[in-house]
Design an enzyme around this catalytic site. Structure first.
Site, PDB file in Angstrom:
ATOM      1  N   ASP A   1     -20.135  15.997 -25.288  1.00 51.73           N
ATOM      2  CA  ASP A   1     -20.169  15.859 -23.831  1.00 51.73           C
ATOM      3  C   ASP A   1     -19.297  14.657 -23.450  1.00 51.73           C
ATOM      4  O   ASP A   1     -19.573  13.532 -23.887  1.00 51.73           O
ATOM      5  CB  ASP A   1     -21.629  15.637 -23.403  1.00 51.73           C
ATOM      6  CG  ASP A   1     -21.800  15.530 -21.902  1.00 51.73           C
ATOM      7  OD1 ASP A   1     -20.812  15.236 -21.185  1.00 51.73           O
ATOM      8  OD2 ASP A   1     -22.934  15.712 -21.441  1.00 51.73           O
TER       9      ASP A   1
ATOM     10  N   GLY B   1     -18.557  21.439 -13.993  1.00 53.28           N
ATOM     11  CA  GLY B   1     -18.048  21.154 -15.342  1.00 53.28           C
ATOM     12  C   GLY B   1     -18.195  19.693 -15.737  1.00 53.28           C
ATOM     13  O   GLY B   1     -19.198  19.037 -15.416  1.00 53.28           O
TER      14      GLY B   1
ATOM     15  N   ASP C   1     -16.555  17.170 -14.598  1.00 53.13           N
ATOM     16  CA  ASP C   1     -16.525  16.331 -13.386  1.00 53.13           C
ATOM     17  C   ASP C   1     -17.955  16.076 -12.883  1.00 53.13           C
ATOM     18  O   ASP C   1     -18.350  14.915 -12.634  1.00 53.13           O
ATOM     19  CB  ASP C   1     -15.691  17.068 -12.325  1.00 53.13           C
ATOM     20  CG  ASP C   1     -15.290  16.209 -11.141  1.00 53.13           C
ATOM     21  OD1 ASP C   1     -15.657  15.028 -11.115  1.00 53.13           O
ATOM     22  OD2 ASP C   1     -14.605  16.741 -10.239  1.00 53.13           O
TER      23      ASP C   1
ATOM     24  N   SER D   1      -8.156  21.519 -17.650  1.00 51.82           N
ATOM     25  CA  SER D   1      -7.751  22.818 -17.043  1.00 51.82           C
ATOM     26  C   SER D   1      -8.322  24.068 -17.719  1.00 51.82           C
ATOM     27  O   SER D   1      -8.071  25.175 -17.236  1.00 51.82           O
ATOM     28  CB  SER D   1      -6.213  22.973 -16.962  1.00 51.82           C
ATOM     29  OG  SER D   1      -5.687  22.223 -15.898  1.00 51.82           O
TER      30      SER D   1
ATOM     31  N   GLY E   1     -11.407  25.115 -18.076  1.00 48.92           N
ATOM     32  CA  GLY E   1     -12.680  25.625 -17.559  1.00 48.92           C
ATOM     33  C   GLY E   1     -12.428  26.359 -16.258  1.00 48.92           C
ATOM     34  O   GLY E   1     -11.829  27.436 -16.231  1.00 48.92           O
TER      35      GLY E   1
HETATM   36  N1  AR6 Z   1     -18.023  17.550 -21.649  1.00 51.21           N
HETATM   37  C1  AR6 Z   1     -16.870  17.998 -22.234  1.00 51.21           C
HETATM   38  N2  AR6 Z   1     -16.249  19.132 -21.859  1.00 51.21           N
HETATM   39  C2  AR6 Z   1     -16.806  19.842 -20.851  1.00 51.21           C
HETATM   40  C3  AR6 Z   1     -18.002  19.454 -20.202  1.00 51.21           C
HETATM   41  C4  AR6 Z   1     -18.608  18.237 -20.635  1.00 51.21           C
HETATM   42  N3  AR6 Z   1     -19.732  17.778 -20.091  1.00 51.21           N
HETATM   43  N4  AR6 Z   1     -18.298  20.388 -19.257  1.00 51.21           N
HETATM   44  C5  AR6 Z   1     -17.342  21.335 -19.337  1.00 51.21           C
HETATM   45  N5  AR6 Z   1     -16.456  21.020 -20.313  1.00 51.21           N
HETATM   46  P1  AR6 Z   1     -13.644  21.956 -16.278  1.00 51.21           P
HETATM   47  P2  AR6 Z   1     -10.897  22.192 -15.255  1.00 51.21           P
HETATM   48  C6  AR6 Z   1     -15.231  21.724 -20.759  1.00 51.21           C
HETATM   49  O1  AR6 Z   1     -14.087  23.142 -15.495  1.00 51.21           O
HETATM   50  O2  AR6 Z   1     -10.712  23.521 -15.884  1.00 51.21           O
HETATM   51  C7  AR6 Z   1     -14.367  20.823 -11.733  1.00 51.21           C
HETATM   52  O3  AR6 Z   1     -15.277  21.424 -10.860  1.00 51.21           O
HETATM   53  C8  AR6 Z   1     -15.051  23.159 -20.325  1.00 51.21           C
HETATM   54  O4  AR6 Z   1     -15.703  24.049 -21.208  1.00 51.21           O
HETATM   55  O5  AR6 Z   1     -14.543  20.771 -16.370  1.00 51.21           O
HETATM   56  O6  AR6 Z   1      -9.782  21.178 -15.358  1.00 51.21           O
HETATM   57  C9  AR6 Z   1     -13.394  19.905 -11.013  1.00 51.21           C
HETATM   58  O7  AR6 Z   1     -13.978  19.292  -9.883  1.00 51.21           O
HETATM   59  C10 AR6 Z   1     -13.540  23.305 -20.400  1.00 51.21           C
HETATM   60  O8  AR6 Z   1     -13.104  23.623 -21.721  1.00 51.21           O
HETATM   61  O9  AR6 Z   1     -12.216  21.391 -15.745  1.00 51.21           O
HETATM   62  C11 AR6 Z   1     -12.279  20.829 -10.614  1.00 51.21           C
HETATM   63  O10 AR6 Z   1     -12.560  21.498  -9.402  1.00 51.21           O
HETATM   64  C12 AR6 Z   1     -13.012  21.912 -20.066  1.00 51.21           C
HETATM   65  O11 AR6 Z   1     -14.131  21.028 -20.208  1.00 51.21           O
HETATM   66  C13 AR6 Z   1     -12.247  21.829 -11.731  1.00 51.21           C
HETATM   67  O12 AR6 Z   1     -13.557  21.842 -12.298  1.00 51.21           O
HETATM   68  C14 AR6 Z   1     -12.466  21.783 -18.658  1.00 51.21           C
HETATM   69  O13 AR6 Z   1     -13.326  22.484 -17.748  1.00 51.21           O
HETATM   70  C15 AR6 Z   1     -11.285  21.424 -12.817  1.00 51.21           C
HETATM   71  O14 AR6 Z   1     -11.191  22.480 -13.730  1.00 51.21           O
END
Ligand code: AR6
Length: 176
Positions: free
Chosen positions: A16, A38, A40, A123, A125
């Site tokens: 995490d 996610g 964030d 990017s 997720g």
């Molecule tokens: N720790 C590590 N990795 C994570 C976690 C965590 N706690 N949670 C998810 N992931 P994303 P994006 C992974 O969606 O695609 C947000 O709402 C996830 O499985 O966090 O850049 C922002 O506000 C994936 O592989 O980021 C933006 O609106 C990776 O982290 C949007 O999402 C990225 O997923 C950004 O989208």
């Protein structure tokens, strides 16, 4: 998996992002910097309101750019917020923008004297970047930085789930 590159370590781990004890962690944010889901969401929940206060003062962040705030109540002293590209078909400048996001985070880290930094897989997720392609860009940026600079001692990728970790490990074995 840890690999030594020049004076630094490139490390891949499953976990995490909000729990990492590096000096900085990277938040895969959106352009508003007002929080989201996610990683964030996890970072803002764990770090408390001080991070959002600073984000609001900064006002926003363009795709591929990076800004820095306090880590609030996190173990990390700083959060570096970046905005990765929303993936469409790979032909709309997404690879360059993703590379910019990693490079700008590393530049911001360096100019703030940060010696250890954790990245999520930006990017891949909500923004739907294919994991294999994103891993290659992420790792190339990190390896390139460590080869060209001596200041950052640890770059850690914190992957969410065993499949993501495996993809990154496979790519890193090919690169190093
Ligand atoms: N720790 C590590 N990795 C994570 C976690 C965590 N706690 N949670 C998810 N992931 P994303 P994006 C992974 O969606 O695609 C947000 O709402 C996830 O499985 O966090 O850049 C922002 O506000 C994936 O592989 O980021 C933006 O609106 C990776 O982290 C949007 O999402 C990225 O997923 C950004 O989208």
């Amino acid at each position: 998996m840890d690999v030594k590159i020049n004076k630094g370590i490139l490390s891949l781990t499953e976990g995490d992002i909000s729990k990492q004890d590096t000096a900085a962690i990277v938040n895969a944010a959106n352009k508003t910097l007002r929080g989201g889901g996610g990683g964030d969401g996890a970072i803002h929940r764990a770090g408390g309101p001080q991070i959002l206060d600073e984000c609001i003062k900064i006002g926003g962040c363009e795709t591929g750019d990076a800004v820095i705030t306090t880590g609030g109540q996190l173990a990390a002293k700083y959060v570096i917020h970046t905005v990765g590209p929303v993936y469409r078909d790979g032909l709309k400048g997404e690879p360059q923008l993703l590379q910019n996001a990693y490079n700008n985070c590393l530049t911001v880290a360096s100019s703030n004297g940060i010696r250890s930094i954790s990245f999520p897989s930006i990017s891949t997720g909500a923004y739907r970047y294919p994991m294999e392609d994103a891993a290659e860009i992420a790792l190339q940026a990190a390896v390139g930085y460590l080869k060209g600079h001596d200041d950052i001692e640890l770059i850690r990728f914190v992957l969410f789930g065993a499949a993501a970790l495996k993809t990154y490990e496979k790519k890193l074995k090919k690169l190093s």
